[in-house]
Design a protein around this motif. Structure first.
Motif, PDB file in Angstrom:
ATOM      1  N   UNK A 172     -14.676 -10.546 -10.780  1.00 34.63           N
ATOM      2  CA  UNK A 172     -15.371 -11.782 -10.444  1.00 34.63           C
ATOM      3  C   UNK A 172     -15.648 -11.898  -8.951  1.00 34.63           C
ATOM      4  N   UNK A 173     -14.606 -11.669  -8.128  1.00 34.36           N
ATOM      5  CA  UNK A 173     -14.770 -11.825  -6.680  1.00 34.36           C
ATOM      6  C   UNK A 173     -14.825 -10.463  -6.037  1.00 34.36           C
ATOM      7  N   UNK A 174     -15.853 -10.207  -5.261  1.00 35.49           N
ATOM      8  CA  UNK A 174     -15.958  -8.882  -4.640  1.00 35.49           C
ATOM      9  C   UNK A 174     -14.914  -8.720  -3.550  1.00 35.49           C
ATOM     10  N   UNK A 175     -14.495  -7.464  -3.336  1.00 36.24           N
ATOM     11  CA  UNK A 175     -13.427  -7.169  -2.400  1.00 36.24           C
ATOM     12  C   UNK A 175     -13.595  -5.701  -2.008  1.00 36.24           C
ATOM     13  N   UNK A 176     -13.245  -5.349  -0.784  1.00 32.17           N
ATOM     14  CA  UNK A 176     -13.364  -3.947  -0.357  1.00 32.17           C
ATOM     15  C   UNK A 176     -12.604  -3.040  -1.311  1.00 32.17           C
ATOM     16  N   UNK A 177     -13.237  -1.964  -1.729  1.00 28.26           N
ATOM     17  CA  UNK A 177     -12.607  -0.933  -2.566  1.00 28.26           C
ATOM     18  C   UNK A 177     -12.265  -1.402  -3.974  1.00 28.26           C
ATOM     19  N   UNK A 178     -12.756  -2.587  -4.369  1.00 27.89           N
ATOM     20  CA  UNK A 178     -12.538  -3.092  -5.726  1.00 27.89           C
ATOM     21  C   UNK A 178     -11.043  -3.147  -6.051  1.00 27.89           C
ATOM     22  N   UNK A 179     -10.642  -2.707  -7.239  1.00 29.89           N
ATOM     23  CA  UNK A 179      -9.231  -2.871  -7.616  1.00 29.89           C
ATOM     24  C   UNK A 179      -8.518  -1.520  -7.745  1.00 29.89           C
ATOM     25  N   UNK A 180      -9.088  -0.635  -8.566  1.00 28.85           N
ATOM     26  CA  UNK A 180      -8.396   0.628  -8.842  1.00 28.85           C
ATOM     27  C   UNK A 180      -8.080   1.402  -7.580  1.00 28.85           C
ATOM     28  N   UNK A 181      -9.030   1.535  -6.700  1.00 31.35           N
ATOM     29  CA  UNK A 181      -8.796   2.333  -5.491  1.00 31.35           C
ATOM     30  C   UNK A 181      -7.834   1.652  -4.520  1.00 31.35           C
ATOM     31  N   UNK A 182      -7.730   0.354  -4.587  1.00 28.69           N
ATOM     32  CA  UNK A 182      -6.711  -0.314  -3.758  1.00 28.69           C
ATOM     33  C   UNK A 182      -5.329   0.051  -4.258  1.00 28.69           C
ATOM     34  N   UNK A 183      -5.160   0.029  -5.600  1.00 28.89           N
ATOM     35  CA  UNK A 183      -3.862   0.395  -6.168  1.00 28.89           C
ATOM     36  C   UNK A 183      -3.550   1.855  -5.837  1.00 28.89           C
ATOM     37  N   UNK A 184      -4.569   2.706  -5.981  1.00 27.38           N
ATOM     38  CA  UNK A 184      -4.366   4.132  -5.708  1.00 27.38           C
ATOM     39  C   UNK A 184      -4.041   4.375  -4.240  1.00 27.38           C
ATOM     40  N   UNK A 185      -4.723   3.637  -3.379  1.00 26.11           N
ATOM     41  CA  UNK A 185      -4.483   3.833  -1.954  1.00 26.11           C
ATOM     42  C   UNK A 185      -3.067   3.410  -1.569  1.00 26.11           C
ATOM     43  N   UNK A 186      -2.583   2.343  -2.204  1.00 29.40           N
ATOM     44  CA  UNK A 186      -1.224   1.879  -1.895  1.00 29.40           C
ATOM     45  C   UNK A 186      -0.217   2.987  -2.203  1.00 29.40           C
ATOM     46  N   UNK A 187      -0.360   3.585  -3.362  1.00 23.32           N
ATOM     47  CA  UNK A 187       0.596   4.606  -3.787  1.00 23.32           C
ATOM     48  C   UNK A 187       0.387   5.899  -2.986  1.00 23.32           C
ATOM     49  N   UNK A 188      -0.838   6.163  -2.635  1.00 24.42           N
ATOM     50  CA  UNK A 188      -1.170   7.372  -1.877  1.00 24.42           C
ATOM     51  C   UNK A 188      -0.538   7.335  -0.484  1.00 24.42           C
ATOM     52  N   UNK A 189      -0.621   6.178   0.161  1.00 24.22           N
ATOM     53  CA  UNK A 189      -0.001   6.048   1.489  1.00 24.22           C
ATOM     54  C   UNK A 189       1.498   6.301   1.397  1.00 24.22           C
ATOM     55  N   UNK A 190       2.133   5.697   0.407  1.00 20.59           N
ATOM     56  CA  UNK A 190       3.573   5.869   0.276  1.00 20.59           C
ATOM     57  C   UNK A 190       3.903   7.341   0.018  1.00 20.59           C
ATOM     58  N   UNK A 191       3.085   7.988  -0.834  1.00 24.51           N
ATOM     59  CA  UNK A 191       3.324   9.403  -1.151  1.00 24.51           C
ATOM     60  C   UNK A 191       3.162  10.273   0.097  1.00 24.51           C
ATOM     61  N   UNK A 192       2.171   9.953   0.922  1.00 24.35           N
ATOM     62  CA  UNK A 192       1.996  10.728   2.153  1.00 24.35           C
ATOM     63  C   UNK A 192       3.228  10.612   3.056  1.00 24.35           C
ATOM     64  N   UNK A 193       3.778   9.409   3.137  1.00 27.27           N
ATOM     65  CA  UNK A 193       4.996   9.247   3.938  1.00 27.27           C
ATOM     66  C   UNK A 193       6.132  10.096   3.388  1.00 27.27           C
ATOM     67  N   UNK A 194       6.283  10.101   2.068  1.00 22.41           N
ATOM     68  CA  UNK A 194       7.396  10.836   1.463  1.00 22.41           C
ATOM     69  C   UNK A 194       7.288  12.334   1.771  1.00 22.41           C
ATOM     70  N   UNK A 195       6.052  12.852   1.741  1.00 22.86           N
ATOM     71  CA  UNK A 195       5.866  14.263   2.083  1.00 22.86           C
ATOM     72  C   UNK A 195       6.067  14.466   3.580  1.00 22.86           C
ATOM     73  N   UNK A 196       5.488  13.565   4.362  1.00 25.21           N
ATOM     74  CA  UNK A 196       5.575  13.674   5.823  1.00 25.21           C
ATOM     75  C   UNK A 196       7.027  13.694   6.300  1.00 25.21           C
ATOM     76  N   UNK A 197       7.855  12.835   5.689  1.00 26.18           N
ATOM     77  CA  UNK A 197       9.241  12.712   6.144  1.00 26.18           C
ATOM     78  C   UNK A 197      10.162  13.741   5.490  1.00 26.18           C
ATOM     79  N   UNK A 198       9.567  14.623   4.649  1.00 23.93           N
ATOM     80  CA  UNK A 198      10.385  15.675   4.035  1.00 23.93           C
ATOM     81  C   UNK A 198      11.315  15.165   2.950  1.00 23.93           C
ATOM     82  N   UNK A 199      11.013  14.013   2.372  1.00 20.07           N
ATOM     83  CA  UNK A 199      11.851  13.468   1.304  1.00 20.07           C
ATOM     84  C   UNK A 199      11.570  14.200  -0.011  1.00 20.07           C
TER      85      UNK A 199
END
Lengths: 484, 484
Positions: A172-199
């Motif tokens: 209904x309301x437009x928003x940058x990156x819609x919905x799916x890619x916002x959810x994906x981006x949230x998890x992607x950032x966290x995953x990048x940190x986990x790899x970056x920090x060697x976890x």
């Protein structure tokens, strides 16, 4: 309905495949020198997947027509899907070219993952007909499409997309990156940190997803899953429990790790170690085979994506009006799915009966014993079957079923299916006795004249002698018998 | 192996069910007044799911033994799973009580989702034996378990968990909330914002997941999926494309929306509208049936969670050494899965042959024609089948197959299966001719004496007359014939 596609990469190709396999001609414009090859490869993957996915006969494919300009591609289009690279100036230029040549009534759907409808519409002459229609890869299999931008165009786009087996979610309301890619981006950032920090490595993170919550999310989403986790006390209870954890400083989410050469090397290296044994083409086929298997499992359970597939299949059956020419009848064709193969490396025995059962269903629809007829409390039950396995069949082979009506009376009919391989040899034969039943009473009842007339017409074509094995059973073994 | 469980809620109950169904006795301590009921319900769900999931006969279940103290529960335990509420002081107290009574060699696995091993070990006498073993709900189905804390205990815990069908992911460096819950929390925060800001409802967000990327993640994770998205240029190319988007200020991730009454009301209300038509119990069964279907689809494709299921099943077959007593042989039992039912509401015809084929497989293993034997290039192929459908069977019914050997010679054997319902009536019979083959040459060859001796022994028990229908085929229909 006339479809145009502007841009034919992996996403554009997926759109084209979905429309073509649904029976629509698509005019395509893409100046990329390899566009025809890329679209051809996506279409080949999609055809393979759809043949494995559906039990119903597929519609006759539409054609892909390559246009030499945007104007030529959209000249008489009803629906135009734009899938060009993610740059707003480029999108504006393409939209202007489309508007200059397309009919005033045409809808323009944009595959943009990042831009809002208001941004796409900025310079448009008829802004109201532009909507975001953002799909997910592979477009020819995953049904979801985010439709953003209100009004009649969004409604019309949703109808078009539903008709080709998609599941539009109207936002209904437009928003940058819609919905799916916002959810994906949230998890992607966290995953990048986990790899970056060697976890964890990329493979460990993937395993935690695909042996864990990924399995939940193929069928229920985030909220429905947590509703169950809340138990009998429900969602409110769950929120009470989960709420406090949100305040804990676990995460670096808003921080983005610096994607420098060292991190890119680490991720690419771990990904090679994890998946490098398969080429991208192989991974695509594995992914598609898995999706097909999951879709079919959920279809059997009448849930989620399985309901989408079933609706598509019902539409395929309904549109299959052309009477087949020739006799024996050829009403069913299928491709041996990867998952149909057993430890011996060929199609497992019960799948032969599945193919025969699908051919029987096609025969029932052919004579008028379809879903509408069954809704009146009448159906046909198989009461007896005789199968001869004649040849081994491997994954990927196409099978065609040739069907004869060996006999019928008021309450029964006797079918003979031959499963043929592409070289014309028989892989198996099946002989089946079916009973016309009152499903509530659970007993055989005479068929109405419409069905009997259809059977009579077919029986009149069955003029050659019955196969020698018709009516035979499994013979006894005597120790003295010699076999080759 | 002696298992103890401290805490028997939804998570503890899931652990108990997984161990019990794998054949282990479990001593349980939980002072909650409803603990027995809750564990009983979880075990009932788990039993139902496992019966549907595996084609192999399940191991004989272990027993649940309720202890009146922690000391009693852990007195002779080899592996202890702690699943008490998420408070560190409570965990410390429980661990102290466990250590006071458990054998020095016992491993303590904690289900904690938030605490690190170093925190759990703070006051421990033997800290090295304490590890995090964090599962995902439903514990009896989802294989993944995060094992955190190094050393011999983590290694031993991983072996124990693998032996009950789990997929341990060892996490080298401890971190708050491990890995899975960090990923989940990232997406959960974003989802809360989307609901809070009125961008999407809980149902729309769930649909975007379960008709979209959730389907990808049931079989490949985040990184493998994106590797494919990178196309032939691979992961490095993908990172180059995706990288810039990370800098865009799309998200409010680190901000947590205020979970005030208004937001809780909104989420709970939307969730009711989305899922309220089903009770939590119904949702659990739907979820489990869907997971079973997905697992089986991926087993057929020999991928991901399907490989875990296959390994478990191989172990079940290997441990099934007890010779069945009595004749006809009862080698196979199954439950009619929800997805096996057709549009008429009963088990679809090819599933009858699947049940018969599974019974044939059990017979082959029984006579020694197992995977090890097949690895030598010999197998048995079904060449002919005759099925009589005698009764309708509904989802959830338990079926038992009773098998006779009607005849055999050096190269062939003829089986008769009767599929029985729980009330003893026959749902179907199947007669099957099998050929012993050289799989490379693709022709029938004589069986070795070991197999023949097994067949001879079974044949000696087959003293009653053959069923009247044995050897019969599908009879011709003549218009003059009368049928009931």
């Amino acid at each position: 309905m006339k479809i145009a596609a502007i841009g034919g990469g992996v996403i554009g190709g997926g759109w084209i495949a979905r429309f073509v396999l649904s029976g629509h001609d698509v005019t395509v414009f893409d100046p990329h020198p390899e566009a025809e090859r890329i679209v051809g490869e996506v279409l080949a993957n999609a055809t393979r997947a759809w043949q494995g996915l559906f039990q119903a006969p597929l519609p006759r494919s539409g054609r892909v027509v390559w246009a030499s300009s945007i104007a030529e591609a959209v000249a008489d289009a009803d629906y135009i899907q734009e899938s060009v690279p993610e740059r707003l100036d480029l999108k504006h230029r393409i939209i202007a070219e489309i508007e200059a040549a397309a009919p005033a009534s045409a809808i323009i759907g944009s595959s943009t993952s990042g831009f809002k409808p208001s941004e796409l519409r900025e310079a448009a002459r008829h802004p109201d007909r532009i909507v975001v229609a953002h799909p997910f890869n592979p477009v020819y299999l995953l049904p979801v499409v985010e439709v953003v931008g209100g009004g009649a165009a969004a409604q019309r786009a949703s109808e078009v997309l539903t008709s080709v087996g998609m599941k539009p979610v109207r936002i209904a309301r437009e928003i940058d990156a819609h919905i799916g890619d916002r959810l994906l981006e949230a998890i992607w950032r966290e995953a990048l940190w986990l790899v970056n920090d060697g976890i964890a490595t990329t493979e460990e993170i993937d395993d935690i997803i695909r042996f864990g919550f990924g399995l939940r999310w193929a069928q229920m989403g985030l909220f429905e899953t947590y509703r169950i986790a809340g138990g009998e006390a429900g969602m409110r209870h769950f929120l009470g429990q989960f709420g406090p954890a949100l305040k804990w400083p676990w995460t670096k989410l808003m921080d983005v790790p610096d994607l420098d050469d060292a991190l890119i090397d680490r991720i690419a290296g771990q990904s090679d170690a994890q998946s490098g044994a398969h080429s991208i083409r192989e991974l695509e086929r594995i992914r598609d085979d898995n999706l097909v298997g999951i879709f079919q499992a959920l279809k059997a359970n009448d849930w989620g994506v399985g309901q989408t597939v079933r609706a598509q299949e019902d539409a395929f059956y309904a549109r299959e009006v052309a009477a087949p020419s020739g006799y024996p009848l050829e009403l069913h064709q299928t491709r041996v799915a990867g998952g149909w193969v057993d430890y011996n490396g060929h199609m497992t025995e019960f799948r032969y009966l599945q193919v025969m059962g699908d051919a029987t269903d096609a025969f029932l629809i052919h004579i008028g014993l379809d879903a509408a007829y069954r809704a009146q409390g009448r159906s046909a039950y198989t009461v007896e079957t005789h199968i001869r396995h004649l040849a081994e069949v491997k994954a990927g082979e196409r099978l065609t079923v040739r069907t004869r009506l060996l006999g019928h009376d008021q309450k029964r009919f006797r079918l003979h299916h031959a499963i043929l391989r592409d070289d014309g040899t028989e892989a198996a034969t099946g002989e089946h006795m079916l009973l016309h039943v009152d499903t509530d009473a659970g007993r055989a009842v005479p068929m109405p004249s419409l069905l009997l007339a259809a059977l009579d017409r077919i029986a009149a074509q069955d003029s050659t002698p019955h196969p020698e094995h018709a009516g035979q059973g499994v013979r006894a073994i005597r120790q003295s018998e010699a076999i080759a």
